[in-house]
Design an enzyme around this catalytic site. Structure first.
Site, PDB file in Angstrom:
ATOM      1  N   ASP A  85       0.852  -1.200   0.000  1.00 18.04           N
ATOM      2  CA  ASP A  85       0.000   0.000   0.000  1.00 18.04           C
ATOM      3  C   ASP A  85       0.884   1.246   0.000  1.00 18.04           C
ATOM      4  OD1 ASP A  85      -2.272   1.929   1.075  1.00 18.04           O
ATOM      5  OD2 ASP A  85      -3.287   0.063   0.613  1.00 18.04           O
ATOM      6  N   LYS A 118      -3.559  -0.687  -6.842  1.00 17.55           N
ATOM      7  CA  LYS A 118      -4.610  -0.032  -6.048  1.00 17.55           C
ATOM      8  C   LYS A 118      -4.436   1.467  -6.262  1.00 17.55           C
ATOM      9  CE  LYS A 118      -6.077   0.964  -1.298  1.00 17.55           C
ATOM     10  NZ  LYS A 118      -5.976   0.579   0.123  1.00 17.55           N
ATOM     11  N   ASP A 177      -5.681   5.184  -5.352  1.00 19.67           N
ATOM     12  CA  ASP A 177      -6.365   5.920  -4.281  1.00 19.67           C
ATOM     13  C   ASP A 177      -6.867   7.291  -4.761  1.00 19.67           C
ATOM     14  OD1 ASP A 177      -7.317   6.232  -1.679  1.00 19.67           O
ATOM     15  OD2 ASP A 177      -5.429   5.655  -0.734  1.00 19.67           O
ATOM     16  N   GLU A 195     -11.928   5.030  -4.915  1.00 20.53           N
ATOM     17  CA  GLU A 195     -12.395   6.426  -4.761  1.00 20.53           C
ATOM     18  C   GLU A 195     -13.397   6.526  -3.614  1.00 20.53           C
ATOM     19  OE1 GLU A 195     -15.793   6.053  -5.278  1.00 20.53           O
ATOM     20  OE2 GLU A 195     -16.069   7.533  -6.874  1.00 20.53           O
ATOM     21  N   TRP A 196     -13.372   5.526  -2.721  1.00 20.96           N
ATOM     22  CA  TRP A 196     -14.108   5.541  -1.442  1.00 20.96           C
ATOM     23  C   TRP A 196     -15.626   5.604  -1.609  1.00 20.96           C
ATOM     24  CZ3 TRP A 196     -11.046  10.599  -0.486  1.00 20.96           C
ATOM     25  CH2 TRP A 196      -9.670  10.320  -0.445  1.00 20.96           C
ATOM     26  N   GLY A 197     -16.118   5.259  -2.794  1.00 22.34           N
ATOM     27  CA  GLY A 197     -17.562   5.269  -2.996  1.00 22.34           C
ATOM     28  C   GLY A 197     -18.158   6.655  -3.112  1.00 22.34           C
ATOM     29  N   VAL A 198     -17.319   7.685  -3.281  1.00 17.68           N
ATOM     30  CA  VAL A 198     -17.848   9.052  -3.223  1.00 17.68           C
ATOM     31  C   VAL A 198     -18.748   9.393  -4.409  1.00 17.68           C
ATOM     32  CG1 VAL A 198     -16.071  10.035  -1.736  1.00 17.68           C
ATOM     33  CG2 VAL A 198     -15.721  10.017  -4.206  1.00 17.68           C
ATOM     34  N   ASP A 199     -18.492   8.793  -5.556  1.00 17.56           N
ATOM     35  CA  ASP A 199     -19.287   9.165  -6.732  1.00 17.56           C
ATOM     36  C   ASP A 199     -20.048   7.962  -7.299  1.00 17.56           C
ATOM     37  OD1 ASP A 199     -20.206  11.303  -8.097  1.00 17.56           O
ATOM     38  OD2 ASP A 199     -18.476  11.520  -9.431  1.00 17.56           O
ATOM     39  N   ASP A 227     -12.715   4.209   4.397  1.00 14.76           N
ATOM     40  CA  ASP A 227     -11.861   3.148   4.956  1.00 14.76           C
ATOM     41  C   ASP A 227     -12.546   2.392   6.097  1.00 14.76           C
ATOM     42  OD1 ASP A 227      -9.896   3.969   3.257  1.00 14.76           O
ATOM     43  OD2 ASP A 227      -8.455   4.516   4.816  1.00 14.76           O
TER      44      ASP A 227
HETATM   45  C1  LIG Z   1     -12.495   5.038  10.523  1.00 17.56           C
HETATM   46  O1  LIG Z   1     -11.720   5.945  11.289  1.00 17.56           O
HETATM   47  C2  LIG Z   1     -11.366   7.128  10.604  1.00 17.56           C
HETATM   48  C3  LIG Z   1     -10.442   7.937  11.452  1.00 17.56           C
HETATM   49  O2  LIG Z   1     -10.425   7.504  12.774  1.00 17.56           O
HETATM   50  C4  LIG Z   1     -12.641   7.885  10.243  1.00 17.56           C
HETATM   51  O3  LIG Z   1     -12.308   9.053   9.526  1.00 17.56           O
HETATM   52  C5  LIG Z   1     -13.510   7.006   9.399  1.00 17.56           C
HETATM   53  O4  LIG Z   1     -14.720   7.646   9.114  1.00 17.56           O
HETATM   54  C6  LIG Z   1     -13.786   5.690  10.091  1.00 17.56           C
HETATM   55  N1  LIG Z   1     -14.520   4.823   9.180  1.00 17.56           N
HETATM   56  C7  LIG Z   1     -15.622   4.184   9.530  1.00 17.56           C
HETATM   57  C8  LIG Z   1     -16.289   3.402   8.433  1.00 17.56           C
HETATM   58  O5  LIG Z   1     -16.096   4.201  10.630  1.00 17.56           O
END
Ligand SMILES: *[C@@H]1O[C@H](CO)[C@@H](O)[C@H](O)[C@H]1NC(C)=O
Ligand SMILES: *[C@@H]1O[C@H](CO)[C@@H](O)[C@H](O)[C@H]1NC(C)=O
Ligand SMILES: *[C@@H]1O[C@H](CO)[C@@H](O)[C@H](O)[C@H]1NC(C)=O
Ligand SMILES: *[C@@H]1O[C@H](CO)[C@@H](O)[C@H](O)[C@H]1NC(C)=O
Length: 423
Positions: free
Chosen positions: A102, A178, A180, A213-217, A235
């Site tokens: 990563d 991967k 990001d 892309e974290w599901g944002v779009d 995440d």
């Molecule tokens: C996981 O933790 C991070 C930072 O502590 C936070 O920004 C994030 O939203 C959390 N993710 C979830 C899915 O809870």
């Protein structure tokens, strides 16, 4: 192996063929009709529509990634020792073949030719040497970059360097990227992710493309023709709340998964210490059912027996890697969505996977009714428990129910009795 998409379409099209014309037994047609009815109970309207055509990801990717346990504390030694451990533990033989580095592998600056440079302190032998080592063990090497100006840990990003960076990765023998989403300059993901797809393709090397892309779009709506998997959420953290929240978010996009492209609810936390044994067992059971990538995120050089037991459950892995490739999902109705949850999905051979999941902190009875699974109430099934590794019942009809401990998840395969044997 038959293309799973063909398998799926055949199940549906058989519905339309009269047994006399097709010259096959009416019982076989009853079986196919039942398979089709199961498939209709799960919305598969988008299955197989958008896949990236690079020949990869016919089943969800399996392997390991450095981030969840090591974060930035990586080097070539720990990556090699992890590859060694995948072999010595037998996890590689179970399908965990990608060793994915990563963030933090690269230097803070590109070289004078504009190329990315492995950090000389932590990767002094370079990535090519590491790829050779990993390939020598029959494994595959993954690397990480970012569709922005910088990676999340502020190494150089690949935005506007797609072709050069893809060429470099290919020249090193990298098998997986991967990609990001940090420092993205506010440009839409739909604009930033396809150039890397095209750059990877132009190298002529087959490279797995994992979109992050974290599901944002709403990536399920467009990423199928861009990458082999796409993150659907922020995440994951090593907590029950994070894991369950992510499972629910990922579930919404179930109909878009299929061979070639998968929803990615992020990597596994199993073995990292923030959840109990039963919670990790739930995590693994639900990720497998959702056809999520199975990317281990703990230190596999030093796993407990419980962690290994979870990650090495062949029967659960087989559900994840089932060739039909339809994502299982939550099938309990909204009113029932509290403690007692049924998650289920179709498998090849007219079978179904059924998870009975207790989301609350006291024991409950969870019941899966045939109607939500697309089965006639009278259909009789045999039941196999994938955690007990035992066939537990031969003739169950109408409902499958069980008492489930707090935060536990039972996982079964049910096989409808063939009409042949029912006669
Ligand atoms: C996981 O933790 C991070 C930072 O502590 C936070 O920004 C994030 O939203 C959390 N993710 C979830 C899915 O809870
Ligand atoms: C490599 O990384 C591992 C894991 O963080 C660490 O334990 C080890 O000391 C590091 N080795 C070197 C030579 O830096
Ligand atoms: C590149 O894309 C074409 C068309 O989609 C595909 O047929 C080919 O296999 C791809 N090549 C690689 C190396 O991914
Ligand atoms: C291995 O794990 C145990 C506990 O699970 C821990 O005490 C020990 O420090 C770990 N060793 C290494 C080398 O990480």
């Amino acid at each position: 192996m038959a293309d799973p998409r063909t398998l799926f379409l055949v199940s549906l099209s058989l519905l339309a063929i009269s047994p006399a014309i097709a010259g096959i037994s009416p019982h076989a047609v009853d079986d196919d009709r039942r398979s089709a009815s199961i498939l209709r109970a799960f919305d598969t309207s988008n299955y197989g529509k958008l896949q990236l055509d690079n020949g990869l990801a016919l089943t969800p990717q399996m392997g390991w990634n450095s981030w969840n346990f090591f974060a930035c504390n990586i080097n070539e030694t720990v990556i090699k020792e992890t590859a060694d451990a995948l072999i010595s533990t037998g996890l590689a033989d179970l399908g965990y073949i990608y060793v994915n580095i990563d963030d933090c592998w690269s230097s803070l600056l590109r070289n004078l030719k504009g190329q990315l440079v492995p950090d000389p302190k932590t990767f002094p032998s370079g990535i090519k040497a590491l790829a050779d080592y990993i390939h020598g063990k029959g494994l595959k090497l993954g690397i990480y970059s970012d569709a922005g100006a910088f990676t999340c840990q502020v190494r150089p990003g690949s935005l506007y360097h797609e072709n050069d960076d893809a060429e470099l990765f290919a020249s090193w023998g990298v098998d997986y990227l991967k990609y990001d989403n940090c420092f993205n300059l506010g440009i839409k993901p739909e604009k930033r992710y396809p150039p890397m797809r095209d750059a990877l393709n132009s190298t002529g090397h087959t490279i797995f493309y994992s979109i992050c892309e974290w599901g944002v779009d709403n990536p399920a709506l467009w990423a199928g023709k861009v990458g082999n998997s796409w993150r659907t959420t922020d995440d994951i953290n090593d907590t029950w709340v994070s894991m369950t929240t992510i499972a629910d978010l990922n579930d919404k996009w179930a109909s878009y998964a299929g061979p070639g492209g998968w929803n990615d609810p992020d990597m596994l936390e199993v073995g990292n210490g923030g959840m109990t044994y039963l919670e990790y067992k739930s995590h693994f059971s639900i990720w497998a059912l959702m056809k999520a990538p199975l990317l281990i995120g703990c230190d596999i050089r030093n796993m407990t027996a419980e962690t290994f037991e979870i990650l090495s459950n062949k029967e659960v892995i087989a559900v994840n890697q089932d060739p039909l490739g339809v994502q299982g999902r939550k099938v309990t109705s909204a009113e029932e969505n509290g403690c007692s949850q049924v998650w289920a999905g179709p498998l090849s051979g007219g079978r179904l996977v059924v998870n009975l999941w207790n989301r609350c902190s006291k024991p409950v009875t969870v019941a899966a009714k045939w109607e939500v699974l697309g089965l006639d109430a009278s259909t009789s099934v045999s039941v196999r428990d994938l955690w007990k590794h035992k066939n537990i019942a031969e003739n169950v009809a109408g409902t499958l129910e069980s008492q489930v401990d707090a935060h536990d998840c039972k996982m079964y395969i049910i096989t409808p009795k063939s009409s042949h044997s029912a006669v």
